[in-house]
Design an enzyme around this catalytic site. Structure first.
Site, PDB file in Angstrom:
ATOM      1  N   ASP A 163      36.567  35.409  41.403  1.00 15.84           N
ATOM      2  CA  ASP A 163      36.318  35.074  40.376  1.00 15.84           C
ATOM      3  C   ASP A 163      35.088  33.845  40.454  1.00 15.84           C
ATOM      4  O   ASP A 163      34.110  33.970  39.638  1.00 15.84           O
ATOM      5  CB  ASP A 163      37.173  34.513  39.627  1.00 15.84           C
ATOM      6  N   HIS A 191      44.465  33.718  38.400  1.00 17.45           N
ATOM      7  CA  HIS A 191      43.740  34.719  38.648  1.00 17.45           C
ATOM      8  C   HIS A 191      44.065  35.820  37.739  1.00 17.45           C
ATOM      9  O   HIS A 191      44.720  36.797  37.990  1.00 17.45           O
ATOM     10  CB  HIS A 191      43.974  35.248  40.107  1.00 17.45           C
TER      11      HIS A 191
END
Length: 335
Positions: A163, A191
Site C-alpha cells: 500500500d 491492510h
C-alpha cells in the site's frame, strides 16, 4: 569471506505471489546481492507437484546465491519447512470465496496460522523475522504472535509496504517525477479498504531541495479524495484488470519490507510496516497496526512525534476500530 547462507521460508510458494517472490529472493533483491540463501518452500499437499516444478525452475535458473539443489527445500511438511529458518514470509492462507461469510474465512485462517505458529515456535531459528502477507494480514499476524510466544513480538509483522508503494506510485505519476524522489508517505492501520494513506508528512526531492507533497500537488481535493480511494482500492482494480490478484507488486513489496528491516532504511526516510502497537499515536495496544517506521541494525522503531490533524485522527481511529472487530472475530473462532 563468503557470508553464511540465510534460510528464508515462503509459505504458499506454489501460488501466484510465491512464484513471483522466490526468484526475487534467489536473485538477492530481498537480502542483498552478496547474501547466499537457502529457500524453504512450503505448500499444501494438493500443490506438491506444482511446488516441485518451482524447485526445478529455481535450479534451472542457476542463481549464484543458491548453492545447488540443497539450497532449495520444497515440502508440504510444516516442520521441515520451518526448521532453522531466519526469515519467514507467510504468503499461504485461505482466500475468501464467493458466498463465504467473513467468519468462515477468518476461522480457516485462524486454524492455518495457529498451526504454522506452532511449527515456527518449535523449529525456526532464534530471532526469526516473520512477515505475514496472506489476508487478513494484520489479524493473521496477531494470531501467529499469540501462538508463537517465544518469537519476540517485534519480530512479527504484516505487509502494508504494498500500500505504501502504491501511494508513492500515485504521487510519482501525478507529479511526473521518479518514484525514488518521493518519500515518507504513511499507511496507517489495516491492510484493507479502511487503511489511511497519509501524505501530510511526505516529501519530494526537487532541484530546490525537498518540498512537501501537498505544496507540489496543489490539489487538496485530489489528495483527500481520489488519491486515498485509489490506494485503498488498488488491489480490487488489479483483480478487475488481470482477473488475478496483484502478485508481482506484492512480491516486490515483501522484498522491500524485509530488505529495509534487515539492512536499514536510508537516513531521513520512513516506511510503513504492520507492527504490534505499543500505544503510539493513541492506537490501542494489542493490535497489529501499520505505522511509519525506521529500521536500523535489524530492528524497527515507530517514528514518534508526527503532528496528526483532526481528519487524520478520525481515519486512523476508523481503521483501528475495524482491526478491533477483526481481532474479536478471530478470537471467537478460537473458542
Amino acid at each position: 569471506m563468503a557470508k553464511e547462507p540465510v534460510r528464508v521460508l515462503v509459505t504458499g510458494a506454489a501460488g501466484q505471489i510465491g512464484y513471483a517472490l522466490v526468484p526475487m529472493i534467489a536473485r538477492g533483491i530481498m537480502l542483498g546481492a552478496d547474501q547466499p540463501v537457502i529457500l524453504h518452500m512450503l505448500d499444501i499437499p494438493f500443490a506438491a507437484e506444482a511446488l516441485n516444478g518451482v524447485k526445478m525452475e529455481l535450479i534451472d535458473a542457476a542463481f549464484p546465491l543458491l548453492k545447488g539443489s540443497f539450497s532449495v527445500v520444497a515440502t508440504t511438511d510444516a516442520v521441515e519447512g520451518c526448521t532453522g529458518v531466519n526469515v519467514a514470509v507467510m504468503v499461504g492462507g485461505f482466500p475468501r470465496k464467493e458466498g463465504m461469510e467473513r467468519k468462515d474465512v477468518m476461522s480457516k485462517n485462524v486454524s492455518i496460522y495457529k498451526s504454522q505458529a506452532a511449527a515456527l515456535e518449535k523449529h525456526a531459528a532464534p530471532n526469526c523475522k516473520v512477515l505475514v502477507v496472506a489476508n487478513p494480514a494484520n489479524t493473521n499476524a496477531l494470531i501467529l504472535k499469540e501462538f508463537a510466544p517465544s518469537i519476540p513480538e517485534k519480530n512479527i509483522t504484516c505487509l502494508t509496504r504494498l500500500d505504501h508503494n502504491r501511494a508513492l506510485g500515485q504521487i510519482s505519476e501525478r507529479l511526473s517525477v521518479p518514484v525514488s524522489d518521493v518519500k515518507n508517505v504513511i499507511i496507517w492501520g489495516n491492510h484493507s479498504s479502511t487503511q489511511y494513506p497519509d501524505v501530510n508528512h511526505a516529501k519530494v526531492q526537487t532541484s530546490f531541495g525537498e518540498k512537501p507533497v501537498r505544496e507540489l500537488v496543489k490539489n487538496d481535493e485530489w489528495l483527500n479524495g481520489e488519491f486515498i480511494t485509489t490506494v485503498q482500492q488498488r488491489g480490487a482494480a488489479i483483480i478487475k484488470a488481470r482477473k488475478l490478484s496483484s502478485a508481482l507488486s506484492a512480491a516486490s513489496s515483501a522484498c522491500d519490507h524485509i530488505r529495509d528491516w534487515v539492512l536499514g532504511t536510508p537516513e531521513g526516510t520512513f516506511v510503513s510496516m504492520g507492527v504490534y502497537s505499543d500505544g503510539s499515536y493513541n492506537v490501542p495496544s494489542g493490535l497489529i497496526y501499520s505505522f511509519p517506521v525506521t529500521c536500523r541494525n535489524g530492528e524497527w522503531d515507530i517514528v514518534q512525534g508526527l503532528p496528526i490533524d483532526e481528519v487524520s485522527r478520525k481515519k486512523m481511529d476508523l481503521t483501528a476500530e475495524e482491526l478491533k472487530e477483526e481481532k474479536d472475530l478471530a478470537y471467537s473462532c478460537l473458542s
